[in-house]
Design an enzyme around this catalytic site. Structure first.
Site, PDB file in Angstrom:
ATOM      1  N   ASP A   1      -0.279  -7.349 -15.894  1.00 60.34           N
ATOM      2  CA  ASP A   1       0.221  -6.741 -17.127  1.00 60.34           C
ATOM      3  C   ASP A   1      -0.812  -5.773 -17.709  1.00 60.34           C
ATOM      4  O   ASP A   1      -2.018  -5.983 -17.573  1.00 60.34           O
ATOM      5  CB  ASP A   1       0.555  -7.853 -18.140  1.00 60.34           C
ATOM      6  CG  ASP A   1       1.480  -7.344 -19.236  1.00 60.34           C
ATOM      7  OD1 ASP A   1       2.064  -6.255 -19.071  1.00 60.34           O
ATOM      8  OD2 ASP A   1       1.615  -8.038 -20.260  1.00 60.34           O
TER       9      ASP A   1
ATOM     10  N   HIS B   1       0.729   2.735 -13.955  1.00 61.35           N
ATOM     11  CA  HIS B   1       1.288   2.034 -12.788  1.00 61.35           C
ATOM     12  C   HIS B   1       0.610   2.513 -11.502  1.00 61.35           C
ATOM     13  O   HIS B   1       0.345   1.713 -10.606  1.00 61.35           O
ATOM     14  CB  HIS B   1       2.799   2.260 -12.703  1.00 61.35           C
ATOM     15  CG  HIS B   1       3.558   1.656 -13.845  1.00 61.35           C
ATOM     16  ND1 HIS B   1       3.328   0.365 -14.296  1.00 61.35           N
ATOM     17  CD2 HIS B   1       4.542   2.145 -14.649  1.00 61.35           C
ATOM     18  CE1 HIS B   1       4.134   0.101 -15.308  1.00 61.35           C
ATOM     19  NE2 HIS B   1       4.883   1.165 -15.548  1.00 61.35           N
TER      20      HIS B   1
ATOM     21  N   LEU C   1      -3.942 -13.678   5.282  1.00 61.20           N
ATOM     22  CA  LEU C   1      -3.353 -13.805   3.944  1.00 61.20           C
ATOM     23  C   LEU C   1      -1.856 -13.446   3.944  1.00 61.20           C
ATOM     24  O   LEU C   1      -1.449 -12.525   4.643  1.00 61.20           O
ATOM     25  CB  LEU C   1      -4.072 -12.837   2.992  1.00 61.20           C
ATOM     26  CG  LEU C   1      -3.556 -12.817   1.546  1.00 61.20           C
ATOM     27  CD1 LEU C   1      -4.086 -14.027   0.775  1.00 61.20           C
ATOM     28  CD2 LEU C   1      -3.975 -11.523   0.826  1.00 61.20           C
TER      29      LEU C   1
HETATM   30  C1  FPP Z   1       3.203  -4.532 -16.262  1.00 60.78           C
HETATM   31  O1  FPP Z   1       2.533  -3.558 -17.036  1.00 60.78           O
HETATM   32  C2  FPP Z   1       3.390  -4.050 -14.934  1.00 60.78           C
HETATM   33  C3  FPP Z   1       4.610  -3.863 -14.348  1.00 60.78           C
HETATM   34  C4  FPP Z   1       5.885  -4.132 -14.995  1.00 60.78           C
HETATM   35  C5  FPP Z   1       4.712  -3.336 -12.997  1.00 60.78           C
HETATM   36  C6  FPP Z   1       3.657  -3.792 -12.067  1.00 60.78           C
HETATM   37  C7  FPP Z   1       3.390  -2.685 -11.153  1.00 60.78           C
HETATM   38  C8  FPP Z   1       2.184  -2.380 -10.630  1.00 60.78           C
HETATM   39  C9  FPP Z   1       0.998  -3.193 -10.804  1.00 60.78           C
HETATM   40  C10 FPP Z   1       1.989  -1.155  -9.811  1.00 60.78           C
HETATM   41  C11 FPP Z   1       2.861  -1.054  -8.629  1.00 60.78           C
HETATM   42  C12 FPP Z   1       2.863  -2.258  -7.790  1.00 60.78           C
HETATM   43  C13 FPP Z   1       2.740  -2.238  -6.466  1.00 60.78           C
HETATM   44  C14 FPP Z   1       2.819  -3.491  -5.704  1.00 60.78           C
HETATM   45  C15 FPP Z   1       2.492  -1.008  -5.721  1.00 60.78           C
HETATM   46  P1  FPP Z   1       3.292  -2.984 -18.290  1.00 60.78           P
HETATM   47  O2  FPP Z   1       3.956  -1.731 -17.881  1.00 60.78           O
HETATM   48  O3  FPP Z   1       4.208  -4.018 -18.856  1.00 60.78           O
HETATM   49  O4  FPP Z   1       2.102  -2.699 -19.239  1.00 60.78           O
HETATM   50  P2  FPP Z   1       2.115  -2.823 -20.836  1.00 60.78           P
HETATM   51  O5  FPP Z   1       2.259  -4.284 -21.158  1.00 60.78           O
HETATM   52  O6  FPP Z   1       0.788  -2.285 -21.203  1.00 60.78           O
HETATM   53  O7  FPP Z   1       3.262  -1.995 -21.330  1.00 60.78           O
END
Ligand code: FPP
Length: 226
Positions: A13, A30, A125
């Site tokens: 997150d 992201h 893994l």
């Molecule tokens: C949460 O941050 C993250 C997500 C909803 C998406 C997770 C995606 C990634 C880590 C990148 C892509 C993944 C891969 C496997 C290539 P948020 O957007 O909710 O952040 P915030 O809480 O600051 O709004």
């Protein structure tokens, strides 16, 4: 009672906040988050004590985000899987998606299936990406599969009908919030929970090492007495 974190699960997150803090678009966060995914996966693959790394990449609730952000995440996932196939194979990493993949585009589904098949023989893994995943949805899908097969519903039969029956040892959430957000609710029944304020793009393998060290000092009783 093992004190090795054999199965680590991470709620990644904070991508959006990380980008916004620098005056950038959330999607930039992201992209940076994907780099952290690569670093953490490579670190875990090099650590013999870790068998499985489950990462919450896209939840059943994430479809509620603005269309452009959802489209960006879909493209990023596809790009990541295509570009990283080499990393999976070189690191002997098996890719195992969990979640309901039926809602994704044909192209993304084909890429997911391609990487899954190509890495199926890897013995190191297991990197399990949760894609259109929600634990409640997973449990309902599992229960319906048992009903369709006329199989009596028990804790054991249900567990084996889940997308993964691997119990989580250590569950980490970055980004400062203290909640599970519908991630691996069944499998994390006895997981040790660690929360860090670090936003996912800033999360490092050094911080992960520290958390693992702390995990090893925790006495796990699984409801019993030691
Ligand atoms: C949460 O941050 C993250 C997500 C909803 C998406 C997770 C995606 C990634 C880590 C990148 C892509 C993944 C891969 C496997 C290539 P948020 O957007 O909710 O952040 P915030 O809480 O600051 O709004």
């Amino acid at each position: 009672m093992s004190n090795q974190p054999r199965h680590i699960a991470i709620i990644m997150d904070g991508n959006g906040r990380w980008a916004q803090a620098q005056g950038k678009n959330r999607t930039y966060g992201h992209e940076k988050g994907a780099e952290t995914v690569r670093a953490v996966t490579t670190f875990c693959a090099a650590n013999d004590e870790i068998d499985r790394l489950s990462l919450y990449a896209f939840s059943t609730e994430n479809w509620k985000r603005p269309k452009l952000e959802v489209e960006f995440l879909m493209k990023l996932l596809e790009k990541y899987l295509k570009n990283e196939l080499k990393t999976y194979l070189e690191g002997n990493i098996r890719f195992e998606p969990i979640g309901d993949l039926t809602l994704f585009s044909d192209s993304l589904r084909q890429t997911i299936e391609h990487v899954r098949r190509e890495t199926a023989g890897c013995t190191g893994l297991v990197q399990s990406l949760a894609l259109n995943y929600g634990a409640q949805d997973e449990i309902v899908r599992a229960a319906n599969a048992l009903i369709a097969r006329n199989t009596p519903l028990t804790a054991e039969s249900l567990e084996h009908a889940l997308d993964t029956c691997e119990n989580v040892d250590l569950l980490i959430r970055t980004g400062g919030d203290h909640r599970l957000s519908n991630f691996l609710l069944w499998q994390a029944a006895y997981a040790e929970l660690f929360f860090t304020d670090t936003l996912w793009p800033d999360f490092t393998t050094a911080e992960l090492e520290k958390i693992i060290k702390k995990f090893k000092t925790v006495e796990r009783r699984f409801g019993g007495l030691n």
